[in-house]
Write a protein that holds these residues in place. Sequence first.
Motif, mmCIF file in Angstrom:
data_model
loop_
_atom_site.group_PDB
_atom_site.id
_atom_site.type_symbol
_atom_site.label_atom_id
_atom_site.label_comp_id
_atom_site.label_asym_id
_atom_site.label_seq_id
_atom_site.Cartn_x
_atom_site.Cartn_y
_atom_site.Cartn_z
ATOM 1 N N MET A 1 0.879 -1.662 -0.603
ATOM 2 C CA MET A 1 0.133 -0.154 -0.226
ATOM 3 C C MET A 1 0.672 0.927 0.106
ATOM 4 O O MET A 1 2.175 1.067 0.685
ATOM 5 C CB MET A 1 -0.970 -0.060 1.462
ATOM 6 C CG MET A 1 -1.574 -0.641 1.322
ATOM 7 S SD MET A 1 -2.803 -1.557 0.106
ATOM 8 C CE MET A 1 -4.165 -0.231 0.887
ATOM 9 N N PRO A 2 -0.205 2.542 -0.408
ATOM 10 C CA PRO A 2 0.830 3.558 -0.766
ATOM 11 C C PRO A 2 1.556 4.293 1.129
ATOM 12 O O PRO A 2 2.586 4.608 1.160
ATOM 13 C CB PRO A 2 0.462 4.811 -1.333
ATOM 14 C CG PRO A 2 -0.796 3.954 -1.795
ATOM 15 C CD PRO A 2 -0.825 2.861 -1.082
ATOM 16 N N SER A 3 0.701 3.975 1.886
ATOM 17 C CA SER A 3 1.121 3.769 3.663
ATOM 18 C C SER A 3 2.319 3.523 3.494
ATOM 19 O O SER A 3 2.802 3.358 5.231
ATOM 20 C CB SER A 3 -0.218 4.074 3.991
ATOM 21 O OG SER A 3 0.225 2.214 4.388
ATOM 22 N N GLY A 4 2.443 2.061 3.327
ATOM 23 C CA GLY A 4 3.431 1.304 3.354
ATOM 24 C C GLY A 4 3.546 0.828 4.496
ATOM 25 O O GLY A 4 3.803 0.000 5.054
ATOM 26 N N CYS A 5 1.935 0.356 4.860
ATOM 27 C CA CYS A 5 1.420 0.007 6.228
ATOM 28 C C CYS A 5 1.076 -1.727 5.391
ATOM 29 O O CYS A 5 1.009 -1.445 4.377
ATOM 30 C CB CYS A 5 0.460 0.323 6.670
ATOM 31 S SG CYS A 5 0.764 1.708 7.674
ATOM 32 N N VAL A 6 1.627 -2.692 5.947
ATOM 33 C CA VAL A 6 1.075 -4.208 5.363
ATOM 34 C C VAL A 6 0.078 -4.588 6.353
ATOM 35 O O VAL A 6 -0.019 -5.180 7.503
ATOM 36 C CB VAL A 6 2.060 -5.114 5.812
ATOM 37 C CG1 VAL A 6 1.838 -6.616 5.194
ATOM 38 C CG2 VAL A 6 3.574 -3.871 4.044
ATOM 39 N N TYR A 7 -0.982 -4.612 5.453
ATOM 40 C CA TYR A 7 -2.387 -4.933 6.319
ATOM 41 C C TYR A 7 -3.029 -5.350 5.911
ATOM 42 O O TYR A 7 -4.268 -6.305 6.179
ATOM 43 C CB TYR A 7 -3.301 -3.747 7.390
ATOM 44 C CG TYR A 7 -3.644 -2.881 6.011
ATOM 45 C CD1 TYR A 7 -5.387 -2.951 5.981
ATOM 46 C CD2 TYR A 7 -2.089 -1.541 6.133
ATOM 47 C CE1 TYR A 7 -5.019 -1.647 4.791
ATOM 48 C CE2 TYR A 7 -3.186 -0.428 5.108
ATOM 49 C CZ TYR A 7 -5.036 -0.650 4.515
ATOM 50 O OH TYR A 7 -4.969 0.701 3.714
ATOM 51 N N ILE A 8 -3.009 -5.544 4.263
ATOM 52 C CA ILE A 8 -3.766 -6.922 3.507
ATOM 53 C C ILE A 8 -2.740 -7.752 3.357
ATOM 54 O O ILE A 8 -2.258 -7.862 2.660
ATOM 55 C CB ILE A 8 -3.948 -6.546 1.884
ATOM 56 C CG1 ILE A 8 -4.720 -4.657 2.200
ATOM 57 C CG2 ILE A 8 -5.195 -6.873 0.823
ATOM 58 C CD1 ILE A 8 -6.126 -4.323 2.702
ATOM 59 N N ARG A 9 -3.619 -8.711 3.539
ATOM 60 C CA ARG A 9 -3.019 -9.728 3.770
ATOM 61 C C ARG A 9 -4.676 -11.189 3.626
ATOM 62 O O ARG A 9 -5.082 -11.154 5.220
ATOM 63 C CB ARG A 9 -2.239 -10.711 4.961
ATOM 64 C CG ARG A 9 -1.101 -9.120 5.526
ATOM 65 C CD ARG A 9 -0.570 -10.138 7.189
ATOM 66 N NE ARG A 9 -1.291 -9.608 7.970
ATOM 67 C CZ ARG A 9 -0.724 -9.908 9.774
ATOM 68 N NH1 ARG A 9 -0.076 -10.313 9.052
ATOM 69 N NH2 ARG A 9 -1.764 -9.515 10.396
ATOM 70 N N THR A 10 -4.510 -11.936 2.342
ATOM 71 C CA THR A 10 -5.298 -12.855 2.240
ATOM 72 C C THR A 10 -4.430 -13.999 1.980
ATOM 73 O O THR A 10 -3.338 -14.458 2.009
ATOM 74 C CB THR A 10 -5.816 -12.616 0.939
ATOM 75 O OG1 THR A 10 -5.209 -12.254 -0.322
ATOM 76 C CG2 THR A 10 -6.600 -10.723 1.251
ATOM 77 N N THR A 11 -6.031 -14.975 1.791
ATOM 78 C CA THR A 11 -5.199 -16.503 1.516
ATOM 79 C C THR A 11 -6.633 -17.288 1.406
ATOM 80 O O THR A 11 -8.094 -16.917 1.929
ATOM 81 C CB THR A 11 -4.622 -17.248 2.632
ATOM 82 O OG1 THR A 11 -4.234 -18.662 2.290
ATOM 83 C CG2 THR A 11 -5.450 -17.137 4.304
ATOM 84 N N THR A 12 -6.369 -18.109 0.156
ATOM 85 C CA THR A 12 -7.714 -19.791 0.271
ATOM 86 C C THR A 12 -7.106 -20.921 0.802
ATOM 87 O O THR A 12 -8.068 -21.559 0.331
ATOM 88 C CB THR A 12 -7.293 -19.266 -1.024
ATOM 89 O OG1 THR A 12 -5.963 -20.025 -1.782
ATOM 90 C CG2 THR A 12 -7.906 -18.663 -2.090
ATOM 91 N N ASN A 13 -6.105 -20.891 1.560
ATOM 92 C CA ASN A 13 -6.156 -21.788 2.246
ATOM 93 C C ASN A 13 -6.730 -21.838 3.475
ATOM 94 O O ASN A 13 -6.205 -22.033 5.049
ATOM 95 C CB ASN A 13 -4.395 -22.581 3.180
ATOM 96 C CG ASN A 13 -3.678 -22.255 1.011
ATOM 97 O OD1 ASN A 13 -4.098 -22.738 0.431
ATOM 98 N ND2 ASN A 13 -2.677 -21.252 1.658
ATOM 99 N N TYR A 14 -7.854 -22.100 3.901
ATOM 100 C CA TYR A 14 -8.708 -22.025 4.993
ATOM 101 C C TYR A 14 -9.587 -23.313 5.321
ATOM 102 O O TYR A 14 -10.197 -23.897 3.701
ATOM 103 C CB TYR A 14 -9.698 -21.016 5.404
ATOM 104 C CG TYR A 14 -10.437 -20.606 4.432
ATOM 105 C CD1 TYR A 14 -11.591 -20.849 4.150
ATOM 106 C CD2 TYR A 14 -10.176 -19.675 3.550
ATOM 107 C CE1 TYR A 14 -12.571 -20.335 3.976
ATOM 108 C CE2 TYR A 14 -10.853 -19.340 1.995
ATOM 109 C CZ TYR A 14 -12.497 -19.546 2.348
ATOM 110 O OH TYR A 14 -12.894 -19.439 1.483
#
Length: 220
Positions: free
Chosen positions: A207-220
């Motif tokens: 993200m432009p902010s540098g914050c890594v908060y969009i973390r996704t998975t299909t392994n559930y």
Amino acid sequence: MRLGATIPNFKSNTTKGPIDFYSWVGNSWCVLFSHPADFTPVCTTELGRIAVHFPFFEKRGVKLLAHSCDKLQSHIDWVNDIKSYCLDIPGEFPYPIIGDETRELAIKLDMIDEKDANNPEMAMTVRSLYIIDPNKKLRLSMQYPTSTGRNVDEILRVIDSLQLTDKMKVIATPANWVPGEKVMILPDVSDDEIKRLFPKGIDTVTMPSGCVYIRTTTNY
């Protein structure tokens, strides 16, 4: 009724006989929903489509309970119309409808709109829908005006989300999510926990902010 509130127990007469809510629902999930009046067009479509989808609720361990301020005999007569209109309802009408002529339960469960809040004798229920978990907690509330019918697919979708995130408390489901699509990992889950919980890896978004908060998975 606020999210997280305990649904109070109640006893009611229904089209399938008298029930004590806590005993009737047992350890199941429940969708408790009100409609404004019998023999009305939008309500007929709603109760009909929910009846058609009954097997999908049953598969998820969810009981269905409808509510109206009309008389029980009115409900019984109206059910015949619903079945005639929705020809794909299999067999007997599958769920009970509460008769609440005194409106006592409607008021207790906060199913009355604001303009009629202080006029219980005239008040009719709006399209309230409560998703209740096995602990009798209100997990999701939908409030529709009398003019707008509900979407049954959305009801099933949010049940899937609630049940999945109860099972996997480190995830949440994004906008428009349906089962099988990516879920989002909660921000407070550490990288070390992610490696342990999701050994096949995850996807991240820069993200432009540098914050890594969009973390996704299909392994559930």
